[in-house]
Design an enzyme around this catalytic site. Structure first.
Site, mmCIF file in Angstrom:
data_model
loop_
_atom_site.group_PDB
_atom_site.id
_atom_site.type_symbol
_atom_site.label_atom_id
_atom_site.label_comp_id
_atom_site.label_asym_id
_atom_site.label_seq_id
_atom_site.Cartn_x
_atom_site.Cartn_y
_atom_site.Cartn_z
ATOM 1 N N LYS A 7 48.691 35.567 12.430
ATOM 2 C CA LYS A 7 49.205 34.205 12.296
ATOM 3 C C LYS A 7 49.265 33.871 10.810
ATOM 4 C CE LYS A 7 48.226 29.558 14.223
ATOM 5 N NZ LYS A 7 47.263 28.770 15.019
ATOM 6 N N SER A 24 49.536 26.273 18.774
ATOM 7 C CA SER A 24 50.307 26.554 17.578
ATOM 8 C C SER A 24 50.502 28.035 17.252
ATOM 9 C CB SER A 24 49.626 25.893 16.389
ATOM 10 O OG SER A 24 48.355 26.499 16.162
ATOM 11 N N SER A 36 45.053 26.328 20.571
ATOM 12 C CA SER A 36 46.180 27.010 19.926
ATOM 13 C C SER A 36 46.246 28.517 20.123
ATOM 14 C CB SER A 36 46.196 26.703 18.426
ATOM 15 O OG SER A 36 46.733 25.428 18.208
#
Lengths: 104, 486, 502
Positions: free
Chosen positions: C79, C154, C178
């Protein structure tokens, strides 16, 4: 209950004040939009008011630890060049910014 | 003395002062990261990702900084408590994260006091840990902060550990405030917490100043910043207190605000209104956990503390009291003599000499008058021996002073130094010859002296001292005068 | 299955034994990404050269008889809020565009030490604020199962990368769900460890008291191996728990016989019927496996979302103050420093980030702290107490991960509150700091595009209860294959095979 929902509102003025504290600029349209949206989120949170929290201690750290300390020993830091290379503006080995006025 | 007069407030008014002292702690590394804590250096060389607040970095507390903070707390008679760190949120370019990690609700030290040399106790509200900011320098635009140009930022100082010591509003005059800072500085330096250099900014003082009519409630206070020496602290307090009194006497009101001391103008001026900026939105620092120093650690630190100035003064005062037999000079002058000796780190010498049997009066006299420049190579036993000889009348006061200077310069024992000086002390024969010459030169005065004008004795002794450059023994000379008169 | 598209553990074994080269494994993944990521947009940056160099070094070590580690040659996606030294790390925000950290996150160092090969940085909602990856400054990631749907967020880029078969493993971060929510929406395993299990050093902060890094994988076993590699004490993070990571892989085959498992009633409220059905099938399966399954109430969890949307924005408002145009990242010039700060932040942050900064600033501001932030901290205490009470009677809890399957792109962007409600099932354990994971468990009803999207079942455990949690997760995974097969998964697999064969 209406009074309660009033107290959960963030007025447009409050949005402007908060934006200034947070160093953000909001247009009048955004002020209105954020006022509505944030009020709606806070309104949802009003549910918490049903709880009796008088004797409840706050929790800031989910996992309790104490006394996390490190020894006072120097270790390699950053090279100045590596750091200044990514600075928006550097001059004389320092970070250059527009004039710093007294806080307004 | 002009300063002194200006300092006085009109009859019926008093100043109420509380001080916030920031001292940089003497650690190797910063409060939350491993880059060096050193004064100066090339800009941006004492940095690392944490002290620059780079995204993703996290603070870890420096154990030695905590230990120094505990030393400070114990030295100021504080409770050392479980404590937490909070974030103080405000934007300023020299602050890398735009929040300062500081102790807010739960400081590591609270509720202590500092005892001034006068004996007055000044309350210590708290003494907590926090991180320092970087430094910005304004360039161009005429050098004035309000004009165009730009600023350059050096983060070498960012993250340096500070202890902030907040006094209660117990101080009542600029002199008292200066005395407080001097004493606090002495304590902090004694315990190795800071180097105390105000000129390098490692000790910084902000003053909260208010005035009131004696007996009234506390007035509205102003915080005065940018005070860089003890002298400017005194001047800033006097100026600001008088400004407030004038304002109130003219029917005005004091506004709570932060004011900046301008050393050149000798005035404080208001920083722009901080309305809306005082909302620091403190909350517990989620990246750090509480400090809960255990009793054992605290006691270990307490046990290793050096003797503090107040205790040293007490010891000296008590030694002076028990040993002194004549020429008492208690009261203000004595307190100040004791404070001076301790401040000069000469209390050990004084105590040593007294306990070795030297006359207290002489000990004080010589230290205060003849050792202001330091003790050099002088050792305690030599000092005591010299003073014992002086008290016994074996050497004159002026000889003692001369020999003391020899001991400071060269060290060694007193007997040897006295011996060395004895060889050039005038003998009785030399004295007699000198006196005959004097009588011949000043026959008129000699006649009057013989007729009973006693004060002329001083004249003849003085002339002999002058002729021997102080080598003559005062008592021997007086004795000789008496014999010759008969 | 292609030999180069093995699960992480098998791939690492094959590379360590010399059966496959790391370079060939990595090349295969890179070419897959090059071919198919244009439409999914899981990656914001693909590190072709760096990945091949790292793979070569793994092969060299194998050749010299060294063991490159448990993840030898395994491609992994990160990420883009995890700091990679010298490699742009942006949080998918304009304000950090192009920023190259001068240091490496602890987890990234641990991955490299374990032989893993970082192939790219994945998309996220700007600063991890969002539940759909639509708030990224660099475009929206699409759900590999249905390109018209969001991947969740996310960590949508990481979830999609694993779901699309681009990498067998990925790392994400979970603040209020997330990792788990996108894992559920993309049909992969996603784990949020106990707060403090995995070092946050080098994770760009959103909400510091909630953020945790965790794995995405195609299997529970792979997720366990990845967590073993990244977990454990780190002195650079003061909130890191000073205990070694237990062996999770060892607990996987133990089944649930004799375990007491609670189904959290409050977290099933308002959940769509297809999701609710899978969750109830999961409880039946657990009971079938010999566990005692009962419904349990965690009353304060109903207030989780309210507390979360005060605490997380409050911390974020402070964490994001450092983006001011002075030291790194973008700057919009202006006449003085304050104006420059304002201009930079106004231009650099997207709308959702601004919304949360303002919400958090408000919640902490003078006169409102007690009514909002202070109250939320107390609710947090109640949630922990209620969970702990439940754990007196249960070893683990289960719940839905997300109230719905993946939703249409753009369908929730107009109303922030509606988007926030996507986190309702995941937020309570985040506030408690407890571990939780999402395990794929069949699929939902056929949607408008005639696709059945994946459903995730959430397994919750008490603090430091990862071993129990993985045991339950592995059991659910083992029975999930018996549940009606996901049309989408089959479709995806056949499509993927076709494209490879073609």
């Amino acid at each position: 209950m209406n009074e309660n929902s009033d107290s959960a509102r963030i007025s447009e003025e409050a949005v402007a004040h908060v934006a200034h504290l947070a160093r953000l600029r909001v247009t009048p349209e955004e002020q209105k939009m954020f006022s509505q949206q944030l009020s709606s989120v806070l309104g949802y949170g009003k549910a918490m008011e049903a709880l009796n929290l008088d004797d409840v201690p706050p929790t800031s750290h989910p996992y309790p630890l104490n006394n996390v300390l490190r020894d006072d020993e120097i270790s390699a830091g950053s090279s100045r060049d590596e750091v200044l290379d990514v600075a928006p503006v550097a001059q004389d080995n320092q970070f250059r910014v527009p004039p710093v006025l007294e806080q307004t | 003395m002009a300063d002194r007069n200006i300092a006085l407030l009109p009859e019926g008014w008093e100043a109420v002062l509380g001080l916030e002292v920031h001292a940089e702690l003497l650690t190797e590394t910063k409060l939350f990261s491993a880059s060096p804590n050193r004064f100066g250096g090339d800009p941006n060389t004492h940095i690392d990702p944490v002290s620059l607040g780079l995204p993703g970095t996290l603070p870890v507390v420096n154990r030695h900084a905590v230990e120094l903070a505990i030393r400070v707390g114990l030295s100021l008679n504080c409770d050392v408590r479980p404590s937490t760190f909070a974030r103080k949120n405000y934007f300023y370019p020299d602050m890398p994260k735009n929040y300062q990690i500081s102790q807010y609700e739960d400081p590591i030290n609270a509720d202590g006091f500092l005892e001034l040399p006068s004996g007055k106790r000044i309350g210590i509200v708290r003494a907590h840990l926090e991180e320092d900011t970087g430094k910005s320098t304004h360039v161009g635009g005429g050098g004035r902060i309000h004009e165009a140009g730009f600023s350059l930022i050096d983060y070498n100082r960012a993250g340096v550990p500070l202890i902030e010591i907040v006094s209660a509003p117990d101080l009542r005059s600029s002199d008292e405030a200066k005395e407080y800072v001097a004493e606090l500085r002495a304590i902090l330096v004694t315990i190795g917490a800071t180097d105390g250099k105000m000129e390098e900014g490692s000790l910084r003082v902000d003053a909260n100043i208010s005035v009131r009519r004696v007996g009234d409630e506390l007035g509205v206070r102003c915080e005065v910043k940018n005070v860089n020496s003890l002298r400017s602290l005194g001047r800033a307090i006097d100026y600001e207190a008088r400004r407030q009194v004038k304002l109130l006497e003219e029917g005005g009101a004091v506004t709570q605000e932060t004011r900046h001391w301008n050393e050149d103008e000798g005035k404080t001026h208001s920083l722009r209104s901080k309305e809306g900026e005082t909302d620091y939105r403190y909350f517990l620092e989620p990246d750090l956990v509480p400090l809960v120093p255990d009793e054992r650690w605290i006691e270990e630190i307490r046990g290793a503390l050096p003797t503090l100035p107040a205790e040293r003064r007490r010891r000296l005062a008590s030694a002076r009291e028990t040993a002194s037999t004549k020429g008492e000079m208690y009261g203000e002058a004595d307190l100040s003599a004791i404070a001076t000796i301790v401040a000069r780190d000469q209390d050990e010498l004084a105590l040593g000499a007294i306990s070795a049997g030297a006359d207290t009066q002489l000990v004080f006299k010589h230290i205060l008058n003849n050792l202001a420049e330091g003790t050099g190579k002088l050792d305690i036993s030599a000092f005591a021996e010299l003073l014992t000889a002086e008290a016994a009348g074996n050497i004159s006061a002026s000889q003692a002073k001369t020999i003391l200077a020899d001991l400071v310069a060269n060290g060694g024992d007193a007997a040897a130094a006295m011996e060395a000086r004895a060889s050039d002390t005038t003998d009785a024969g030399e004295l007699e010859t000198l006196l005959e010459e004097l009588i011949a030169q000043h026959s008129d005065e000699w006649q009057r002296f013989c007729e009973g004008e006693q004060k002329l004795q001083g004249f003849f002794v003085g002339q002999i001292m002058k002729a021997t450059k102080g080598r003559a023994d005062g008592q021997a000379t007086a004795k000789l005068l008496a014999q010759r008169m008969m | 299955m292609n030999a180069l598209n093995k699960p992480a553990i098998e791939l690492a074994a094959a590379i360590r034994s010399g059966e496959i080269s790391a370079v060939s494994a990595v090349e295969a993944r890179l070419s897959e990404i090059a071919t198919r990521d244009a439409e999914i947009a899981a990656f914001v940056q693909v590190l072709n050269e760096e990945a091949l160099a790292a793979a070569t070094s793994v092969d060299d070590r194998v050749a010299t008889g060294e063991d490159p580690g448990p993840l030898a040659g395994v491609p992994i996606a990160l990420k883009d809020n995890l700091c990679t030294r010298g490699i742009p790390t942006t949080c998918c925000s304009r304000i950090l565009e192009g920023w190259k950290p001068p240091y490496e996150a602890t987890v990234v160092s641990r991955l490299r030490n374990a032989g893993a090969v970082v192939v790219g940085k994945t998309n996220l909602d700007e600063f991890a604020m969002g539940s759909s990856t639509e708030n990224s400054a660099f475009g929206t990631t699409r759900n590999p199962h249905d390109l018209s749907c969001v991947p969740g967020g996310s960590s949508g880029g990481s979830a999609a990368a694993v779901a699309a078969g681009f990498t067998p493993l990925a790392l994400g971060s979970d603040t209020g769900g997330s990792i788990r929510q996108p894992a559920a929406l993309c049909g992969v395993v996603g784990v949020k460890p106990t707060y403090g299990r995995v070092s946050r050093y080098g994770l760009i902060a959103f909400a510091s008291s909630l953020d945790q890094i965790g794995p995405f994988a195609t299997s529970v076993a792979d997720a366990a191996t990845l967590l073993e590699v990244i977990g454990g004490h780190d002195p650079a993070d003061s909130t890191s728990i000073p205990e070694a990571m237990p062996s999770l892989s060892e607990c996987l085959g133990r089944g649930v016989e004799g375990m007491r498992i609670g189904l959290v009633a409050e977290l099933c409220d308002g959940v769509s019927s297809d999701v609710a059905r899978r969750v109830s099938e999961a409880s039946e399966a657990l009971a079938g496996g010999g566990a005692t399954v009962e419904e349990v109430s965690v009353p304060a969890s109903r207030f989780g979302l309210s507390a979360y949307y005060l605490i997380a924005p409050a911390e974020a408002s402070s964490n994001l103050a450092r983006y001011d145009g002075v030291r790194y990242g973008m700057r919009t010039e202006s006449s003085n420093a304050v104006e420059m700060n304002i201009a930079t932040r106004t231009a650099g942050f997207g709308e959702e980030v601004k919304r949360r900064i303002m919400l958090g600033t408000f919640a902490l501001s003078a006169g409102y702290y007690d009514a909002y932030y202070g109250k939320a901290l107390k609710v947090r205490t109640l949630i922990i107490e209620d969970f702990n009470r439940a754990y007196e009677h249960f070893d683990a809890l289960i719940a839905p991960t997300s109230p719905t399957t993946a939703f249409e792109i753009g369908s929730r962007t107009d109303d922030p509150l509606e988007m926030y409600l996507s986190d309702v099932c995941t937020v309570p354990s985040s506030l408690a700091g407890h571990p939780a994971m999402s395990v794929p468990f069949g699929s939902g009803d056929v949607n408008e595009n005639n696709i059945c999207l994946p459903v995730g079942v959430q397994v919750l455990a008490p603090a430091m209860g990862e071993e129990t949690m993985f045991r339950v997760g592995a059991f659910l995974e083992s029975v999930a294959v018996n549940v009606a097969e996901s049309v989408a998964r089959e479709a995806l697999t056949s499509e993927a095979l076709t494209s490879r064969d073609g």
